[in-house]
Design a protein around this motif. Structure first.
Motif, PDB file in Angstrom:
ATOM      1  N   MET A  70       0.855  -1.171   0.000  1.00 50.68           N
ATOM      2  CA  MET A  70       0.000   0.000   0.000  1.00 50.68           C
ATOM      3  C   MET A  70       0.901   1.234   0.000  1.00 50.68           C
ATOM      4  O   MET A  70       1.940   1.253   0.647  1.00 50.68           O
ATOM      5  CB  MET A  70      -0.887  -0.031   1.242  1.00 50.68           C
ATOM      6  N   LYS A  71       0.429   2.256  -0.738  1.00 59.57           N
ATOM      7  CA  LYS A  71       1.238   3.476  -0.826  1.00 59.57           C
ATOM      8  C   LYS A  71       0.337   4.704  -0.766  1.00 59.57           C
ATOM      9  O   LYS A  71      -0.882   4.606  -0.921  1.00 59.57           O
ATOM     10  CB  LYS A  71       2.086   3.461  -2.097  1.00 59.57           C
ATOM     11  N   ILE A  72       0.959   5.850  -0.567  1.00 56.55           N
ATOM     12  CA  ILE A  72       0.219   7.110  -0.513  1.00 56.55           C
ATOM     13  C   ILE A  72      -0.498   7.313  -1.841  1.00 56.55           C
ATOM     14  O   ILE A  72       0.066   7.091  -2.911  1.00 56.55           O
ATOM     15  CB  ILE A  72       1.178   8.282  -0.201  1.00 56.55           C
ATOM     16  N   GLY A  73      -1.771   7.695  -1.757  1.00 54.27           N
ATOM     17  CA  GLY A  73      -2.589   7.905  -2.943  1.00 54.27           C
ATOM     18  C   GLY A  73      -3.493   6.729  -3.265  1.00 54.27           C
ATOM     19  O   GLY A  73      -4.431   6.861  -4.045  1.00 54.27           O
ATOM     20  N   ASP A  74      -3.238   5.555  -2.678  1.00 55.59           N
ATOM     21  CA  ASP A  74      -4.093   4.394  -2.918  1.00 55.59           C
ATOM     22  C   ASP A  74      -5.480   4.655  -2.339  1.00 55.59           C
ATOM     23  O   ASP A  74      -5.618   5.240  -1.256  1.00 55.59           O
ATOM     24  CB  ASP A  74      -3.521   3.129  -2.263  1.00 55.59           C
ATOM     25  N   ARG A  75      -6.479   4.209  -3.068  1.00 49.53           N
ATOM     26  CA  ARG A  75      -7.865   4.302  -2.601  1.00 49.53           C
ATOM     27  C   ARG A  75      -8.272   2.926  -2.117  1.00 49.53           C
ATOM     28  O   ARG A  75      -8.214   1.957  -2.879  1.00 49.53           O
ATOM     29  CB  ARG A  75      -8.763   4.784  -3.735  1.00 49.53           C
ATOM     30  N   ILE A  76      -8.679   2.868  -0.865  1.00 47.62           N
ATOM     31  CA  ILE A  76      -8.985   1.581  -0.249  1.00 47.62           C
ATOM     32  C   ILE A  76     -10.295   1.640   0.527  1.00 47.62           C
ATOM     33  O   ILE A  76     -10.808   2.715   0.821  1.00 47.62           O
ATOM     34  CB  ILE A  76      -7.839   1.131   0.695  1.00 47.62           C
ATOM     35  N   VAL A  77     -10.805   0.451   0.838  1.00 48.87           N
ATOM     36  CA  VAL A  77     -12.030   0.333   1.623  1.00 48.87           C
ATOM     37  C   VAL A  77     -11.684  -0.313   2.950  1.00 48.87           C
ATOM     38  O   VAL A  77     -11.020  -1.348   2.999  1.00 48.87           O
ATOM     39  CB  VAL A  77     -13.083  -0.519   0.881  1.00 48.87           C
ATOM     40  N   TYR A  78     -12.144   0.317   4.005  1.00 48.90           N
ATOM     41  CA  TYR A  78     -11.965  -0.175   5.361  1.00 48.90           C
ATOM     42  C   TYR A  78     -13.349  -0.624   5.830  1.00 48.90           C
ATOM     43  O   TYR A  78     -14.243   0.204   6.005  1.00 48.90           O
ATOM     44  CB  TYR A  78     -11.414   0.949   6.234  1.00 48.90           C
ATOM     45  N   PRO A  79     -13.558  -1.945   6.000  1.00 49.08           N
ATOM     46  CA  PRO A  79     -14.884  -2.426   6.392  1.00 49.08           C
ATOM     47  C   PRO A  79     -15.436  -1.667   7.596  1.00 49.08           C
ATOM     48  O   PRO A  79     -14.708  -1.337   8.528  1.00 49.08           O
ATOM     49  CB  PRO A  79     -14.633  -3.906   6.736  1.00 49.08           C
TER      50      PRO A  79
END
Length: 169
Positions: free
Chosen positions: A1-10
Motif C-alpha cells: 500500500m502506498k500514498i494515494g491508494d484508494r482503499i475500503v476499510y470495512p
C-alpha cells in the motif's frame, strides 16, 4: 500500500491513503497509514503491522458497477425474526467489507422502511450501509456523494415486482 491508494476499510467505507506517520503508543513507536475518508471528513490511523488483519481492500473498478446496480434493483430479501436478530445478522454481513453485501443491506432496509418504519437501530445501520456504499462508489465512479446518493435511490426505487404467474388466481 502506498500514498494515494484508494482503499475500503470495512465498517468505515472508502478513503485515500494520505500519508504515513509514526506515533508512540505505550512506549513503543509504531508506523501508521493515515486514511482520509471523504464521508464525514474523517481521518483514521491504521497500524501498518496489522493491515492484513484489518480486512482492507481496493476500491471496486467500474466493471463491477452493473453488479452493484443489479443488487440495488433486485428484490428485497424477506426479513425474519426480531429487529435485534436482523440487526446483528446485517452487522455481520457488513463486517465482511463486500460491497454487494452492503448494497443488499441498504436495499433491504430502504424497502423495509418504505413499508413500515424500521427501528432506530436499523435506521442507524441503514445510514451506515448507505455511507459505506456511497463512499466507495464516489471513488469508483468519480462522482460527488450527492450524485451517488441519488443514483443509489434511483436504483432501489426502480425495482419492479415480478408479475404473479400463478394461473389459479
Amino acid at each position: 500500500m502506498k500514498i494515494g491508494d484508494r482503499i475500503v476499510y470495512p465498517m468505515h467505507g472508502a478513503g485515500e491513503v494520505s500519508g504515513i506517520e509514526e506515533n508512540e503508543v505505550g512506549g513503543e513507536t509504531k508506523s501508521y497509514y493515515v486514511l482520509r475518508l471523504p464521508m464525514g471528513n474523517m481521518k483514521l490511523m491504521l497500524p501498518i503491522d496489522k493491515i492484513d488483519e484489518i480486512g482492507l481492500r481496493g476500491v471496486i473498478g467500474k466493471e463491477k458497477i452493473p453488479e452493484v446496480a443489479e443488487v440495488l434493483k433486485g428484490e428485497a430479501e424477506e426479513s425474519h425474526g426480531s429487529w435485534n436478530k436482523r440487526f446483528h445478522a446485517n452487522l455481520d454481513r457488513m463486517k465482511t467489507g463486500d460491497i454487494l453485501e452492503v448494497a443488499a443491506i441498504a436495499r433491504n432496509l430502504m424497502r423495509q422502511n418504505e413499508k413500515k418504519k424500521i427501528s432506530s437501530g436499523e435506521q442507524r445501520l441503514l445510514e451506515t450501509a448507505r455511507q459505506i456504499l456511497i463512499s466507495e462508489l464516489v471513488f469508483a465512479l468519480d462522482k460527488t456523494p450527492e450524485e451517488i446518493s441519488d443514483w443509489v435511490d434511483e436504483q432501489v426505487s426502480s425495482y419492479v415486482a415480478p408479475e404473479n404467474t400463478d394461473e389459479n388466481n
